[in-house]
Write a protein that holds these residues in place. Structure first.
Motif, PDB file in Angstrom:
ATOM      1  N   LEU A 190       1.895 -57.509 -25.944  1.00  9.43           N
ATOM      2  CA  LEU A 190       3.197 -56.852 -26.057  1.00  9.43           C
ATOM      3  C   LEU A 190       3.475 -56.240 -27.421  1.00  9.43           C
ATOM      4  O   LEU A 190       4.607 -55.846 -27.695  1.00  9.43           O
ATOM      5  CB  LEU A 190       4.305 -57.861 -25.727  1.00  9.43           C
ATOM      6  N   ALA A 191       2.460 -56.149 -28.293  1.00  9.89           N
ATOM      7  CA  ALA A 191       2.673 -55.560 -29.622  1.00  9.89           C
ATOM      8  C   ALA A 191       3.307 -54.180 -29.500  1.00  9.89           C
ATOM      9  O   ALA A 191       2.954 -53.387 -28.636  1.00  9.89           O
ATOM     10  CB  ALA A 191       1.346 -55.458 -30.367  1.00  9.89           C
ATOM     11  N   GLN A 192       4.263 -53.915 -30.344  1.00  7.92           N
ATOM     12  CA  GLN A 192       5.015 -52.655 -30.424  1.00  7.92           C
ATOM     13  C   GLN A 192       5.960 -52.455 -29.247  1.00  7.92           C
ATOM     14  O   GLN A 192       6.499 -51.373 -29.067  1.00  7.92           O
ATOM     15  CB  GLN A 192       4.075 -51.447 -30.561  1.00  7.92           C
ATOM     16  N   GLU A 193       6.220 -53.497 -28.480  1.00  6.06           N
ATOM     17  CA  GLU A 193       7.207 -53.408 -27.407  1.00  6.06           C
ATOM     18  C   GLU A 193       8.461 -54.211 -27.735  1.00  6.06           C
ATOM     19  O   GLU A 193       9.249 -54.541 -26.855  1.00  6.06           O
ATOM     20  CB  GLU A 193       6.595 -53.881 -26.085  1.00  6.06           C
ATOM     21  N   ALA A 194       8.631 -54.540 -29.028  1.00  6.95           N
ATOM     22  CA  ALA A 194       9.863 -55.169 -29.525  1.00  6.95           C
ATOM     23  C   ALA A 194      10.061 -56.584 -28.983  1.00  6.95           C
ATOM     24  O   ALA A 194      11.151 -56.946 -28.566  1.00  6.95           O
ATOM     25  CB  ALA A 194      11.078 -54.302 -29.213  1.00  6.95           C
ATOM     26  N   HIS A 195       8.997 -57.405 -29.037  1.00  4.71           N
ATOM     27  CA  HIS A 195       9.089 -58.797 -28.599  1.00  4.71           C
ATOM     28  C   HIS A 195       8.708 -59.802 -29.693  1.00  4.71           C
ATOM     29  O   HIS A 195       9.081 -60.976 -29.597  1.00  4.71           O
ATOM     30  CB  HIS A 195       8.172 -59.035 -27.396  1.00  4.71           C
ATOM     31  N   ARG A 196       7.937 -59.394 -30.684  1.00  2.20           N
ATOM     32  CA  ARG A 196       7.298 -60.360 -31.585  1.00  2.20           C
ATOM     33  C   ARG A 196       8.304 -61.227 -32.335  1.00  2.20           C
ATOM     34  O   ARG A 196       8.134 -62.446 -32.410  1.00  2.20           O
ATOM     35  CB  ARG A 196       6.399 -59.610 -32.574  1.00  2.20           C
ATOM     36  N   TRP A 197       9.352 -60.648 -32.921  1.00  2.00           N
ATOM     37  CA  TRP A 197      10.300 -61.445 -33.692  1.00  2.00           C
ATOM     38  C   TRP A 197      10.971 -62.488 -32.807  1.00  2.00           C
ATOM     39  O   TRP A 197      11.065 -63.665 -33.186  1.00  2.00           O
ATOM     40  CB  TRP A 197      11.353 -60.546 -34.336  1.00  2.00           C
ATOM     41  N   ASP A 198      11.407 -62.089 -31.617  1.00  2.00           N
ATOM     42  CA  ASP A 198      12.029 -63.040 -30.700  1.00  2.00           C
ATOM     43  C   ASP A 198      11.061 -64.148 -30.324  1.00  2.00           C
ATOM     44  O   ASP A 198      11.458 -65.317 -30.197  1.00  2.00           O
ATOM     45  CB  ASP A 198      12.502 -62.333 -29.423  1.00  2.00           C
ATOM     46  N   ASP A 199       9.786 -63.805 -30.121  1.00  2.00           N
ATOM     47  CA  ASP A 199       8.790 -64.814 -29.765  1.00  2.00           C
ATOM     48  C   ASP A 199       8.638 -65.846 -30.883  1.00  2.00           C
ATOM     49  O   ASP A 199       8.572 -67.055 -30.630  1.00  2.00           O
ATOM     50  CB  ASP A 199       7.437 -64.157 -29.495  1.00  2.00           C
ATOM     51  N   LEU A 200       8.568 -65.367 -32.115  1.00  2.00           N
ATOM     52  CA  LEU A 200       8.431 -66.291 -33.252  1.00  2.00           C
ATOM     53  C   LEU A 200       9.668 -67.173 -33.403  1.00  2.00           C
ATOM     54  O   LEU A 200       9.565 -68.375 -33.676  1.00  2.00           O
ATOM     55  CB  LEU A 200       8.192 -65.496 -34.541  1.00  2.00           C
ATOM     56  N   VAL A 201      10.848 -66.589 -33.227  1.00  2.00           N
ATOM     57  CA  VAL A 201      12.091 -67.360 -33.331  1.00  2.00           C
ATOM     58  C   VAL A 201      12.164 -68.393 -32.217  1.00  2.00           C
ATOM     59  O   VAL A 201      12.482 -69.572 -32.455  1.00  2.00           O
ATOM     60  CB  VAL A 201      13.310 -66.413 -33.279  1.00  2.00           C
ATOM     61  N   ARG A 202      11.873 -67.979 -31.000  1.00  2.00           N
ATOM     62  CA  ARG A 202      11.983 -68.871 -29.840  1.00  2.00           C
ATOM     63  C   ARG A 202      11.040 -70.066 -29.970  1.00  2.00           C
ATOM     64  O   ARG A 202      11.357 -71.174 -29.533  1.00  2.00           O
ATOM     65  CB  ARG A 202      11.656 -68.080 -28.568  1.00  2.00           C
ATOM     66  N   ASN A 203       9.891 -69.852 -30.590  1.00  2.00           N
ATOM     67  CA  ASN A 203       8.909 -70.921 -30.750  1.00  2.00           C
ATOM     68  C   ASN A 203       9.064 -71.681 -32.069  1.00  2.00           C
ATOM     69  O   ASN A 203       8.223 -72.512 -32.412  1.00  2.00           O
ATOM     70  CB  ASN A 203       7.496 -70.347 -30.645  1.00  2.00           C
ATOM     71  N   ASN A 204      10.141 -71.369 -32.808  1.00  2.00           N
ATOM     72  CA  ASN A 204      10.468 -72.075 -34.058  1.00  2.00           C
ATOM     73  C   ASN A 204       9.345 -71.985 -35.101  1.00  2.00           C
ATOM     74  O   ASN A 204       9.093 -72.939 -35.844  1.00  2.00           O
ATOM     75  CB  ASN A 204      10.791 -73.550 -33.771  1.00  2.00           C
ATOM     76  N   VAL A 205       8.676 -70.834 -35.161  1.00  2.00           N
ATOM     77  CA  VAL A 205       7.589 -70.673 -36.130  1.00  2.00           C
ATOM     78  C   VAL A 205       7.776 -69.439 -37.007  1.00  2.00           C
ATOM     79  O   VAL A 205       6.864 -69.064 -37.740  1.00  2.00           O
ATOM     80  CB  VAL A 205       6.217 -70.603 -35.410  1.00  2.00           C
ATOM     81  N   VAL A 206       8.938 -68.803 -36.958  1.00  2.00           N
ATOM     82  CA  VAL A 206       9.095 -67.554 -37.686  1.00  2.00           C
ATOM     83  C   VAL A 206       9.044 -67.761 -39.198  1.00  2.00           C
ATOM     84  O   VAL A 206       8.441 -66.950 -39.924  1.00  2.00           O
ATOM     85  CB  VAL A 206      10.398 -66.830 -37.266  1.00  2.00           C
ATOM     86  N   VAL A 207       9.619 -68.849 -39.702  1.00  2.00           N
ATOM     87  CA  VAL A 207       9.620 -69.078 -41.151  1.00  2.00           C
ATOM     88  C   VAL A 207       8.207 -69.324 -41.650  1.00  2.00           C
ATOM     89  O   VAL A 207       7.739 -68.681 -42.598  1.00  2.00           O
ATOM     90  CB  VAL A 207      10.552 -70.249 -41.515  1.00  2.00           C
ATOM     91  N   GLU A 208       7.492 -70.222 -41.005  1.00  2.00           N
ATOM     92  CA  GLU A 208       6.136 -70.529 -41.468  1.00  2.00           C
ATOM     93  C   GLU A 208       5.187 -69.354 -41.257  1.00  2.00           C
ATOM     94  O   GLU A 208       4.320 -69.085 -42.100  1.00  2.00           O
ATOM     95  CB  GLU A 208       5.592 -71.773 -40.767  1.00  2.00           C
ATOM     96  N   THR A 209       5.351 -68.634 -40.168  1.00  2.00           N
ATOM     97  CA  THR A 209       4.470 -67.490 -39.903  1.00  2.00           C
ATOM     98  C   THR A 209       4.604 -66.438 -40.988  1.00  2.00           C
ATOM     99  O   THR A 209       3.605 -65.922 -41.517  1.00  2.00           O
ATOM    100  CB  THR A 209       4.779 -66.874 -38.528  1.00  2.00           C
ATOM    101  N   MET A 210       5.832 -66.092 -41.333  1.00  2.00           N
ATOM    102  CA  MET A 210       6.025 -65.038 -42.316  1.00  2.00           C
ATOM    103  C   MET A 210       5.671 -65.497 -43.726  1.00  2.00           C
ATOM    104  O   MET A 210       5.154 -64.720 -44.528  1.00  2.00           O
ATOM    105  CB  MET A 210       7.462 -64.514 -42.259  1.00  2.00           C
ATOM    106  N   ASN A 211       5.930 -66.744 -44.042  1.00  2.00           N
ATOM    107  CA  ASN A 211       5.580 -67.234 -45.378  1.00  2.00           C
ATOM    108  C   ASN A 211       4.083 -67.470 -45.533  1.00  2.00           C
ATOM    109  O   ASN A 211       3.577 -67.522 -46.659  1.00  2.00           O
ATOM    110  CB  ASN A 211       6.360 -68.513 -45.692  1.00  2.00           C
ATOM    111  N   ASN A 212       3.372 -67.599 -44.414  1.00  2.00           N
ATOM    112  CA  ASN A 212       1.922 -67.791 -44.473  1.00  2.00           C
ATOM    113  C   ASN A 212       1.155 -66.483 -44.262  1.00  2.00           C
ATOM    114  O   ASN A 212      -0.082 -66.480 -44.271  1.00  2.00           O
ATOM    115  CB  ASN A 212       1.471 -68.803 -43.420  1.00  2.00           C
ATOM    116  N   ALA A 213       1.877 -65.391 -44.053  1.00  2.00           N
ATOM    117  CA  ALA A 213       1.204 -64.103 -43.863  1.00  2.00           C
ATOM    118  C   ALA A 213       0.463 -63.731 -45.145  1.00  2.00           C
ATOM    119  O   ALA A 213       1.039 -63.707 -46.235  1.00  2.00           O
ATOM    120  CB  ALA A 213       2.220 -63.026 -43.504  1.00  2.00           C
ATOM    121  N   ASN A 214      -0.797 -63.452 -44.999  1.00  2.00           N
ATOM    122  CA  ASN A 214      -1.643 -63.154 -46.165  1.00  2.00           C
ATOM    123  C   ASN A 214      -1.786 -61.649 -46.297  1.00  2.00           C
ATOM    124  O   ASN A 214      -2.735 -61.044 -45.805  1.00  2.00           O
ATOM    125  CB  ASN A 214      -3.002 -63.829 -45.993  1.00  2.00           C
ATOM    126  N   GLU A 215      -0.820 -61.027 -46.948  1.00  5.02           N
ATOM    127  CA  GLU A 215      -0.801 -59.574 -47.100  1.00  5.02           C
ATOM    128  C   GLU A 215      -0.786 -59.206 -48.584  1.00  5.02           C
ATOM    129  O   GLU A 215      -0.039 -59.799 -49.370  1.00  5.02           O
ATOM    130  CB  GLU A 215       0.440 -58.985 -46.416  1.00  5.02           C
TER     131      GLU A 215
END
Length: 500
Positions: free
Chosen positions: A435-460
Motif C-alpha cells: 500500500l505504499a503511496q496510498e496514504a496508509h503508512r502513518w496510520d498503520d504505524l500509529v495503530r500498531n503503537n510503533v510510530v515513535v520507535e520506527t521514526m526514531n530508528n530510521a537510519n537516514e
C-alpha cells in the motif's frame, strides 16, 4: 455516469445551489433563491450530493496532501521539492501556522458541511425522487460525512462535531469547541451504520450492475470497510468487530476479488475493477488531477523540476529484503537525473534517483489516473491484523499469503507464525509493500503503537550535510497541531499538547 460529470454547481458557504436545468427562463430574482427554496426536486438534491463527492477532487488533501501526511511524514518517502511547509511534514516538525495544515482542516470541514446540507434537505424532497433513491442519497451523505470525520480525527484528534449546517453568524453558533476523540469515533460509527443500512451493494444502470457507478459512489461494502478500519484505529480497538465488518466486505454480494496481477491496479487501464471498493474518479483534461505531475520523473512528466515525493532508502530496502520485484517496479521508477542533485540518494547531478510511480500518467497537470480510497487488499490485510490480535495466527497467515502470492512471493516463512509479535511485524511490512503511496503508512504505524520507535530508528543520512537525520519523534507528534488560524477564529478550540 460518473458522479463528477453530473456536477452542476455548489456554493455551500453562501447556502445556495445554482441549478441550470430548466429550458424556460427563470425570472425570479436571484436574491430570492435561498437555501430554503433551492431544494425541492430530486434533481436538485442529486446535484447537491454530487457537490459532496466533488470535494474529493477539489480538495488538496485528497488529491495530494494525504500522501504527504502518511507517506512523507513516515519512513516511506522524503519530501523533495522546495516547499518549506512540506519540509516540516517530512521532518515531523510541523508548526501550527503551516498553511497546508490549515487547508486540510478547512477543506475537509467544507466537505462535511456539504454532506450536512444533503442530510437536512433530502427528507423534505417530494418531487422527482423515489423512496429508494431518497434512502440511498441519505446513506451516501452519511458515509461521506463519516469518511471525512475519520480523516479529521486521525489527523487532529478530537475535533468539533458539526452535524448540521450553520444557520447563524452569531459567535455562539459558530465557535464550536472540540469534542473528544471517543465522541468523534462514536459519531462516525453511527453515520456508517446508518449508511450501511441504506446503501446498495451495487448500483444498477439500465437494470444491470454498473462497476463504474458502484466504484464512484458509496456502497454498503464501502461503509462496512470503513467500519472495519474505524474499529481497528480507534483508541481501544475492537478486533472482533474488525473481523465482523471485514468479513462483510470480503463476502459481499458485490463480489469483490483481488485482481490476478498487482500491476493492473495502477496501469491506468483497469480502474473501477473488482478489487476496488471506492475510488476517486478522474477523466483528464478539465476533470483531471494534478497529483501525478507532482511526483513522476522527467521522462514521464515532461518537465525538469524537482518532484515533491521521493521514495526513501528505507522503503526501497524493504522491497529488496523481501525480493519483491513486482511491487517495487510497479511503485518505484529509478531514473538518471541531470537537472538536480538529491541529498538523500547521491547528492551529485547525473545520479540515479527513485521516483514515486504508483500514479503513472502525468497528463500535464490533468491526469486521468484514479485514486483508490479503499481496495480489497487493504481490508484482507486488516482482517489479518485482527485475526492475529485475537490469537488466530494461522488465519492471519492465510490472509497475508493471499496478498504475497499475488505479488509472486512465496508464503510467509514459518518464523512469522511463531508468535503474535512476529506475525504483527510481518503484517505491518506486508501492508507497507502493498500500500505504499496510498496514504496508509502513518496510520498503520500509529495503530500498531510503533510510530515513535520506527521514526526514531530510521537510519537516514543527509548527504549534503553528512549528518544523520534526527526526527526527534515524540508521542505528541502523532497528531497535527490545530491550525493557528482556526484557533484565532474560534477561541474555544484548545491546541493539541506540545504545540504553540
Amino acid at each position: 455516469m460518473k458522479y463528477r460529470t453530473k456536477y452542476i454547481g455548489v456554493l455551500i458557504a453562501a447556502g445556495l445551489l445554482t441549478i441550470s436545468c430548466d429550458d424556460q427562463l427563470d425570472l425570479k430574482p436571484i436574491s430570492e433563491e435561498t437555501v430554503d427554496n433551492a431544494y425541492v426536486t430530486g434533481n436538485q438534491i442529486e446535484a447537491a450530493l454530487v457537490g459532496v463527492y466533488e470535494s474529493f477532487q477539489s480538495s488538496d488533501y485528497y488529491v495530494w496532501d494525504q500522501v504527504l501526511y502518511s507517506d512523507v511524514r513516515s519512513d516511506n518517502h522524503y519530501a523533495g521539492g522546495d516547499n518549506p511547509e512540506i519540509f516540516q511534514i517530512d521532518a515531523i516538525n510541523i508548526q501550527s501556522n503551516n498553511g497546508r495544515v490549515n487547508k486540510a482542516w478547512a477543506s475537509i470541514y467544507n466537505a462535511i458541511m456539504k454532506a450536512n446540507l444533503v442530510l437536512e434537505k433530502t427528507p423534505g424532497i417530494e418531487l422527482e425522487i423515489t423512496e429508494e433513491r431518497r434512502a440511498q442519497i441519505i446513506g451516501e451523505a452519511h458515509f461521506l460525512r463519516a469518511y471525512h470525520y475519520f480523516n479529521l480525527v486521525k489527523l487532529y484528534g478530537g475535533v468539533p462535531l458539526v452535524l448540521e449546517t450553520i444557520k447563524s453568524a452569531d459567535p455562539a453558533a459558530v465557535r464550536v469547541p472540540r469534542n473528544s476523540v471517543d465522541e468523534v469515533y462514536a459519531q462516525i460509527i453511527v453515520d456508517l451504520e446508518a449508511a450501511a443500512a441504506d446503501l446498495p451493494d451495487v448500483y444498477l444502470e439500465n437494470g444491470q450492475p454498473s462497476l463504474g457507478i458502484s466504484k464512484a459512489r458509496a456502497t454498503r461494502g464501502a461503509a462496512n470497510a470503513i467500519l472495519a478500519k474505524v474499529y481497528a484505529q480507534k483508541p481501544v480497538p475492537d478486533y472482533n468487530r474488525v473481523i465482523e465488518y471485514a468479513n462483510l466486505v470480503i463476502n459481499s454480494p458485490a463480489g469483490y476479488t483481488l485482481l490476478p496481477d498487482y500491476t493492473q491496479l495502477f496501469d491506468g487501464s483497469h480502474y473501477n475493477n473488482t478489487e476496488s471498493i471506492i475510488e476517486m474518479q478522474f477523466i483528464g483534461g478539465n476533470e483531471g488531477t494534478w497529483g501525478p505531475q507532482m511526483q513522476l520523473p522527467p521522462s514521464v512528466s515532461g518537465d525538469n523540476w524537482r518532484k515533491f515525493v521521493t521514495p526513501s532508502h528505507n522503503l526501497v530496502n524493504a522491497y529488496d529484503s523481501e525480493g519483491d520485484a513486482v511491487r517495487k517496479n510497479c511503485n518505484i521508477l529509478f531514473e538518471n537525473i541531470t537537472f538536480w542533485a538529491d541529498e538523500y540518494w547521491n547528492n551529485s547531478i547525473g545520479s540515479s534517483i527513485p521516483f514515486a510511480y504508483k500514479w503513472k500518467n502525468a497528463g500535464g497537470w490533468n491526469s486521468a489516473d484514479h485514486v483508490y480510497l479503499i481496495r480489497l487488499a487493504d481490508i484482507i490485510l486488516l482482517r489479518a491484523e485482527a485475526y492475529n490480535a485475537t490469537g488466530q495466527i494461522g488465519l492471519a497467515a492465510t490472509d497475508v499469503n493471499q496478498i504475497r502470492n499475488r505479488a509472486t512471493l512465496g508464503d510467509l516463512p514459518a518464523a512469522a507464525s511463531a508468535s503474535q509479535s512476529a506475525m504483527r511485524t510481518a503484517i505491518l511490512k506486508e501492508r507497507r509493500l502493498e500500500l505504499a503511496q496510498e496514504a496508509h503508512r502513518w496510520d498503520d504505524l500509529v495503530r500498531n503503537n510503533v510510530v515513535v520507535e520506527t521514526m526514531n530508528n530510521a537510519n537516514e543520512t543527509n548527504l549534503a550535510t553528512g549528518q544523520q537525520v534526527n526526527y526527534n519523534m515524540q508521542e505528541f507528534k502523532i497528531l497535527l497541531p490545530i491550525p493557528l488560524e482556526e484557533i484565532n477564529r474560534n477561541p474555544t478550540l484548545i491546541q493539541n499538547p506540545g504545540y504553540n
